[in-house]
Design a protein around this motif. Sequence first.
Motif: not given
Lengths: 794, 194
Positions: B28, B34-35, B37, B75-76, B121, B125, B140-141, B144
């Motif tokens: 992060r 930073p995806g 969390k 997640v990115e 996506l 996603q 969410t991240p 996912l």
Amino acid sequence: MPTNGAPTKITQGSRTKGGIGESTLRPDGTLKVTGEFAYSSDMWHEDMLWGQILRSTVAHAEIVSIDTSEALATAGVYAVMTYDDLPTEVKNYGLEIQDTPVLAHGKVRHHGEPVAIVAADHPETARRAAAKIKVDYRELPVITDEASATAPDAILVHEGRDDHHSGHVPHPNIVHRQPIVRGDASRAAGRADVIVRGEYTFGMQDQAFLGPESGLAVPDEDGGVHLYVATQWLHSDLRQIAPVLGLPESKVRMTLSGVGGAFGGREDLSMQIHACLLALRTGKPVKIVYNRFESFFGHVHRHPAKLYYEHGATRDGRLTHVRCRIVLDGGAYASASPAVVGNASSLSIGPYVVEDVDIEAVALYTNNPPCGAMRGFGAVQACFAYEAQMDKLAAELDMDPVALRQLNAMEQGTIMPTGQPVDSPAPVAELLRRVKAMALPPERQWESSEGADVRQLPGGLSNTTHGEGVVRGIGYAVGIKNVGFSEGFDDYSTAKVRMEVVGGEPVATVHTAMAEVGQGGVTVHAQIARSELGVTQVTIHPADTQVGSAGSTSASRQTYVTGGAVKNSCELVREKVLEIGRRKYGSYHPAWATAELLLEGGKVVTDGGEVLTDLADLLEGESVEVEAEWRHRPTEPFDLRTGQGNGHVQYSFAAHRAVVEVDTELGLVKVIELACAQDVGKALNPLSVIGQIQGGTTQGLGVAVMEEIVVDPKTAKVRNPSFTDYLIPTILDTPTIPVDVLELADDHAPYGLRGIGEAPTLSSTPAVLAAIRNATGLALDRTPVRPEHLTGTA
Amino acid sequence: MRVNFTVNGRRQEADDVWEGESLLYVLRERLGLPGSKNACEQGECGSCTVRLDGVPVCACLVAAGQAEGREVVTVEGLADYARQRAEHGGCATGSCGTFLQDTRGRAAQGQDSQTGEGTELAPIQQAFIDAGAVQCGFCTPGLLVAADEMLEHNPNPTDADIREALSGNLCRCTGYEKIMDAVRLAAARQGEAV
């Protein structure tokens, strides 16, 4: 048997950019699933420092001395600040009463109160430096409940109060008191064939939003500061921050960062002033991010409550009277306590017709953690108690609990205990009918050909039962919540809407200061603009303080009030667009002067459907912009002696049916299904409406069976400030939540809509409690219910 | 200290890392990702779930030094990861991350910088968006990454399977119903595509 995932009943949103009534998908959805959405804790700036707060380790004490020298001498530390370093005479803040010190002054009043702040070049450096600050406390006795708060020799939590409630409260340790008296409850009690009494306890619930309190303060060249932060109301923050910094509001610029949930917990300030102070002191950007431990100390909680109720009824089930007393523990600082008292008292008897009532609600000052806003806001605690009373009454009368509720249900035209008539649909009996009519989940779902699937049983994969000792129960509840800020508050919102041609296409831009906290306000604003202005492309401008206040994202009010403001500004824009059209084209077609004109599909059309021009042509070289405030109907304060007054804007109703299975030997509860029926007036975005109802329902489930901040009654210290010890429902704890949405328009509201976010949080909890009582036969007068309450080992 | 590892197919080097820093902090604050969390930073909420050599872990509980020489997917990188898995006929071994190296530099086509629309996506996603499973989005991240990993080895999960697999990921907004829908939807679409 669980079925394999052939998704026959999945509601999907529409990828088409639709108008109101459509399940248009979120405009921020892609950014949120790719990790690119910038939450307040994601802010980053070159050369930024990290802020850290030192918090009190005791609940009530005089501060004898603070020694910051060792912390200041730590390599990497740029600033250490205490009360003595505050720059102006304004050293307190607060939502309604400015009783909360920015940093403790001579005294701490609750466990975790901010005492000093540190800025350093690494968060761990800041933490370690804060730990080197030596604070010498002289502990004081703690006030933890009504008895200790109002004892003749009680220490005053706040000496020398002079706030606007101090004159009418019976004791300085009572923040606010609201009686409501209507009819003659004593005389009406004489008509009662049956009287039931109860004493109920509601535990302290935490909002437990997932995005921690955080933000970044960047010093500006003009001596001001720009704060990027997650909040529920930018302008309320601004009003509280600027005086403490000694800056005019114009020099404190605020931009909303991504907000990771709120649920009331971001109405009060947390790190905002601290970050700004450190940024202005050091001349460098300062980021503060709470961890979860600190978050439990960094925001107010839902008021724990003691509730004393007496209900009377005739033999045929008609309520004769209600007497009740609600004691809310506000903790050390006022926060939203006065408004919570107003809600708890005015909604204390629920959605029922009762002509003779004697009601009192108070909030205490104690040394417990400060309590304030949380989804449901005073109505939640009352609903837990009055619905328990309705079940008790039904049992006493040997009546069906739903039938008893329906018999006494309010409807449009009913007079509230405050004397205010309910002047829009109030389908209380119908919601109960609908929720009861839903098909029940099959019995013994855990049975399969391979034996018991323990995942379907209380205790789950702990493998504590294969069905033995498990009993099922069903319970019902219904509730009433006000929508919008009440009691005479000027609850307005502002929207700026611009329309112009971009790339040959008409585009609307909507700019408000509304805090999008996850509820989907940004989706709905775009839908409103599309419906009102006949455009497809709508840009939602980031929320900041460069536009007028949007009020708070709370009280279920944003779709109503800021949605109303967007609608209003769009209508004003439309008028201006049509004026341009009349000027440009009026001489070519008589309809410009005579017909009702609409904006649809990027064109100006008559109400007869004739196309007059393309908006792209009309707006060529022009742009139209309107910023306007919008207000709902005004409300009045409640009379301080009688509680009479048209205090509320609108009401919202939901009903729940809970089905639970209880392992009676171990006291473990599994909620099997939690069905909800709610009237939403008009669903502007049905997918989002259902999401709100399911989310609110689950928070009610949490406080029914697991969620409680435990405060040691001897020390007033918080014992479980972590997700290890404060449990919120996981996907295993949460059942299926079928939702039946009713749409009965409120003619006073934009599009007939009703604020929806909070009502489902009310009735969910008492429905689960009723189901557990139904399964176990136990009285259960507190929430949350823990295993020891079900096994007789408490 | 210096830490070298691979994130979403790209070699990364983080300098001046304090030994106490978590993988989450390095992602992060040092690598600009930073995806993942930071909802609890104590391993209880799952919002920082990433894959470490294919295994879902809470990045907040992994010391940065433990990532040395290893493969991380966040997640990115999920969309790339899922696409390569599809192109390689599925990969349930946890070594799929290496495929990412051959696709760096693929330009996002027609992306709207304000809303991200047009971004490629992963199916999970897209399903979260379509089913309304995103509200505040902070959970969410992690969800996912966890859900994608489950579907990788269990493409046809029962509801009980989904609940079990996602039980380490807290969500406070949705009541999980739309998250269940999203995973069911992704599984069904995955089934249709085969």
